[in-house]
Write a protein that holds these residues in place. Structure first.
Motif, PDB file in Angstrom:
ATOM      1  N   VAL A 290       0.853  -1.186   0.000  1.00 19.17           N
ATOM      2  CA  VAL A 290       0.000   0.000   0.000  1.00 19.17           C
ATOM      3  C   VAL A 290       0.885   1.231   0.000  1.00 19.17           C
ATOM      4  O   VAL A 290       1.894   1.285   0.713  1.00 19.17           O
ATOM      5  CB  VAL A 290      -0.946   0.004   1.227  1.00 19.17           C
ATOM      6  N   GLY A 291       0.535   2.211  -0.811  1.00 23.88           N
ATOM      7  CA  GLY A 291       1.331   3.431  -0.921  1.00 23.88           C
ATOM      8  C   GLY A 291       1.308   4.265   0.347  1.00 23.88           C
ATOM      9  O   GLY A 291       0.492   4.045   1.251  1.00 23.88           O
ATOM     10  N   PRO A 292       2.178   5.266   0.434  1.00 29.66           N
ATOM     11  CA  PRO A 292       2.318   6.084   1.644  1.00 29.66           C
ATOM     12  C   PRO A 292       1.165   7.056   1.844  1.00 29.66           C
ATOM     13  O   PRO A 292       0.337   7.270   0.962  1.00 29.66           O
ATOM     14  CB  PRO A 292       3.630   6.831   1.401  1.00 29.66           C
ATOM     15  N   GLU A 293       1.132   7.632   3.034  1.00 28.37           N
ATOM     16  CA  GLU A 293       0.168   8.689   3.347  1.00 28.37           C
ATOM     17  C   GLU A 293       0.413   9.876   2.411  1.00 28.37           C
ATOM     18  O   GLU A 293       1.524  10.091   1.954  1.00 28.37           O
ATOM     19  CB  GLU A 293       0.339   9.137   4.814  1.00 28.37           C
ATOM     20  N   PRO A 294      -0.603  10.695   2.143  1.00 30.88           N
ATOM     21  CA  PRO A 294      -1.972  10.566   2.632  1.00 30.88           C
ATOM     22  C   PRO A 294      -2.860   9.729   1.717  1.00 30.88           C
ATOM     23  O   PRO A 294      -4.001   9.464   2.045  1.00 30.88           O
ATOM     24  CB  PRO A 294      -2.451  12.014   2.643  1.00 30.88           C
ATOM     25  N   TYR A 295      -2.324   9.282   0.575  1.00 28.74           N
ATOM     26  CA  TYR A 295      -3.186   8.666  -0.440  1.00 28.74           C
ATOM     27  C   TYR A 295      -3.459   7.192  -0.169  1.00 28.74           C
ATOM     28  O   TYR A 295      -4.514   6.685  -0.535  1.00 28.74           O
ATOM     29  CB  TYR A 295      -2.576   8.862  -1.828  1.00 28.74           C
ATOM     30  N   LYS A 296      -2.471   6.514   0.442  1.00 26.23           N
ATOM     31  CA  LYS A 296      -2.620   5.089   0.755  1.00 26.23           C
ATOM     32  C   LYS A 296      -3.159   4.315  -0.450  1.00 26.23           C
ATOM     33  O   LYS A 296      -4.092   3.537  -0.354  1.00 26.23           O
ATOM     34  CB  LYS A 296      -3.515   4.910   1.990  1.00 26.23           C
ATOM     35  N   PHE A 297      -2.527   4.570  -1.577  1.00 20.21           N
ATOM     36  CA  PHE A 297      -2.971   3.992  -2.848  1.00 20.21           C
ATOM     37  C   PHE A 297      -2.777   2.477  -2.849  1.00 20.21           C
ATOM     38  O   PHE A 297      -1.733   1.967  -2.410  1.00 20.21           O
ATOM     39  CB  PHE A 297      -2.193   4.629  -4.004  1.00 20.21           C
ATOM     40  N   LYS A 298      -3.761   1.752  -3.334  1.00 24.41           N
ATOM     41  CA  LYS A 298      -3.736   0.288  -3.310  1.00 24.41           C
ATOM     42  C   LYS A 298      -3.297  -0.322  -4.644  1.00 24.41           C
ATOM     43  O   LYS A 298      -3.340  -1.542  -4.793  1.00 24.41           O
ATOM     44  CB  LYS A 298      -5.111  -0.250  -2.915  1.00 24.41           C
ATOM     45  N   PHE A 299      -2.901   0.507  -5.587  1.00 24.98           N
ATOM     46  CA  PHE A 299      -2.414   0.019  -6.887  1.00 24.98           C
ATOM     47  C   PHE A 299      -3.459  -0.865  -7.568  1.00 24.98           C
ATOM     48  O   PHE A 299      -3.134  -1.891  -8.159  1.00 24.98           O
ATOM     49  CB  PHE A 299      -1.079  -0.710  -6.723  1.00 24.98           C
ATOM     50  N   ASP A 300      -4.714  -0.420  -7.467  1.00 23.71           N
ATOM     51  CA  ASP A 300      -5.828  -1.204  -7.990  1.00 23.71           C
ATOM     52  C   ASP A 300      -6.576  -0.504  -9.126  1.00 23.71           C
ATOM     53  O   ASP A 300      -7.701  -0.848  -9.454  1.00 23.71           O
ATOM     54  CB  ASP A 300      -6.802  -1.552  -6.863  1.00 23.71           C
ATOM     55  N   ARG A 301      -5.969   0.513  -9.722  1.00 26.26           N
ATOM     56  CA  ARG A 301      -6.503   1.120 -10.937  1.00 26.26           C
ATOM     57  C   ARG A 301      -5.334   1.636 -11.776  1.00 26.26           C
ATOM     58  O   ARG A 301      -4.230   1.853 -11.256  1.00 26.26           O
ATOM     59  CB  ARG A 301      -7.497   2.246 -10.635  1.00 26.26           C
ATOM     60  N   LEU A 302      -5.587   1.811 -13.060  1.00 24.51           N
ATOM     61  CA  LEU A 302      -4.535   2.202 -13.989  1.00 24.51           C
ATOM     62  C   LEU A 302      -4.518   3.712 -14.198  1.00 24.51           C
ATOM     63  O   LEU A 302      -5.408   4.434 -13.753  1.00 24.51           O
ATOM     64  CB  LEU A 302      -4.717   1.492 -15.332  1.00 24.51           C
TER      65      LEU A 302
END
Length: 487
Positions: A290-302
């Protein structure tokens, strides 16, 4: 770059001029900016950070509250986001190049294949997407994180997969190789795989000595004497067209031409408009990071679509590659398709991540039973599009800063208190080029000593923070033959 190519081939999902974006997505009476064909010279660089792209795709600024919702990609926030950077920039991001202004691409699209559904791997900036090209993950990177990049990204790459099974690879660079941001490529064992483009590329083409997997890197610095050719604002895209022409014509003349598949790809969309919605469902995280704060991106969209041109004598003229037919119902073409396709072609043992296991492979573009004999030997001469000359005294861009910081990590300057930010503060383009040249000379000196002392091939040589030794040969004269690290 390719939107108006639809005028050459209606099968391409390009533009017609009816596409538009509002200046304000929250104002029903907002002025609409329509897509036009008057691109020429771009400056400043439009926003393409993770938060900028969120607004471009979904039409509203990123907030935690917004991110918690399930939104549909409307692709209506490009003009609004651009106007926040500079008044009038909306007109720039809502414009593309006439085919005749990018004549090299026009010819390649007509003669070979274009993929009109190739997406960036992540809706974020340059470096996270560049990581996916050869490793099918950014290892949690959602921005150009200087510290992580300069230490070297730790994930396995397609280069190592090829090497493990006896296949060869080569990286032909024009300035410090950006592929050195993969830490494992800094090992002494891979030194032989790096070649100075100007000295060796045409020679290897002529002699039929190109390796199985070839990466050609562009010039990232823009000098009056040697202009940048990476298509990055504010560089003249005609220089990029010259570069593609040079590479193509060298490949075309090679005895290895009948064995080639040449892929031209951009890392991300650069903040410029696209009308095709980005895939936001059933996209697998490559490694569950999971990406860092604040976005906490889950790498689940392109990310947004990018230009992708595929060239080979095994491709019928005017081929258009749309969405893949698998391996999963939701699979798409994206940067991980490169490692997925290389794995398939060379029958490699395993995928790098869950992402390249999911991505579509583009070997289907090789749609002939025999190679063509009528492929053009030369491409058109590009049209110069930038009136202003390169400015050697201009301040370097963020990406150029990272290349300088990479050189500093390799030559030992990362131990100094000027590293990383003071080193590049107010640094000009010409100063950056000089710094990188001197840094590489130091690398060569240290690596030659390491080889003489019998250093193990799996090691990464560490440079001390001593003064730079006398030049062995200038950067322009000697093939880069050594890689070093920062710890």
């Amino acid at each position: 770059m390719l939107g108006w190519m639809k005028s050459l081939n209606p099968e391409i999902n390009g533009v017609t001029g009816s596409e538009s974006n509002p200046i304000s997505t929250s104002d029903a009476n907002s002025t609409q900016v329509f897509f036009r064909d008057n691109s020429a010279y771009v400056d400043p660089d439009p926003g393409h950070s993770i938060q900028a792209i969120y607004e471009q795709v979904f039409g509203e600024p990123w907030t935690e509250a917004s991110a918690s919702k399930t939104l549909t990609p409307k692709m209506n926030g490009f003009a609004q986001n651009a106007e926040k950077t500079q008044t009038g920039l909306a007109e720039t991001v809502m414009s593309g190049f006439k085919p005749e202004n990018v004549a090299v691409y026009r010819e390649l699209v007509k003669e070979f294949a274009v993929c009109d559904r190739w997406f960036a791997s992540i809706p974020a900036s340059t470096q996270p997407n560049r990581q996916y090209v050869h490793s099918a993950t950014s290892h949690g990177l959602t921005s150009n994180d200087t510290q992580k990049l300069i230490e070297g990204m730790p994930q396995k790459t397609i280069f190592e997969s090829l090497d493990e099974e006896g296949f060869s690879f080569g990286i032909y660079y024009q300035y410090p190789p950006a592929t050195l941001l993969y830490r494992n490529l800094r090992k002494l064992k891979y030194i032989k795989n790096f070649h100075q483009f100007d000295l060796t590329f045409k020679k290897h083409c002529e002699e039929g000595k190109l390796p199985n997997y070839v990466v050609v890197e562009q010039r990232f610095f823009d000098l009056l004497s040697i202009p940048g050719n990476d298509d990055h604002p504010s560089h003249d895209v005609s220089e990029g067209q010259k570069f593609i022409k040079e590479v193509y014509e060298a490949l075309r003349e090679s005895p290895q031409w009948p064995e080639m598949l040449f892929v031209i790809i951009y890392d991300e969309h650069g903040g410029f408009y696209d009308h095709v919605p980005t895939p936001v469902t059933d996209v697998p995280s490559p490694d569950d990071i999971v990406g860092p704060e604040p976005y906490k991106f889950k790498f689940d969209r392109l990310g947004v679509r990018v230009p992708a041109i595929l060239i080979s004598p095994w491709i019928e003229r005017g081929t258009v590659l749309h969405a893949p037919s698998g391996p999963y119902p939701s699979s798409q073409f994206e940067h991980s398709s490169i490692s997925a396709t290389v794995k398939k072609i060379f029958n490699l043992k395993e995928f790098l991540t869950k992402r390249d296991a999911w991505a579509g492979t583009f070997d289907v573009v090789l749609n002939r039973t025999s190679p063509r004999t009528d492929c053009p030997a030369t491409l058109p001469d590009p049209m110069k599009l930038r009136e202003a000359v390169s400015k050697d005294g201009a301040k370097i861009s963020d990406f150029q800063e990272e290349l300088v910081q990479l050189a500093a990590a390799l030559n030992g300057d990362h131990r100094k208190d000027i590293y990383p930010h003071k080193l590049v503060e107010n640094m000009t383009v010409s100063e950056a080029v000089k710094y990188c040249e001197e840094a590489f000379n130091k690398f060569l000196h240290e690596c030659e000593k390491a080889r003489e002392s019998g250093t193990d091939e799996s090691e990464i040589v560490v440079c001390a923070t001593s003064p730079t030794p006398p030049s062995i040969k200038s950067f322009a004269q000697k093939i880069f033959s050594c890689l070093v690290c920062d710890h």
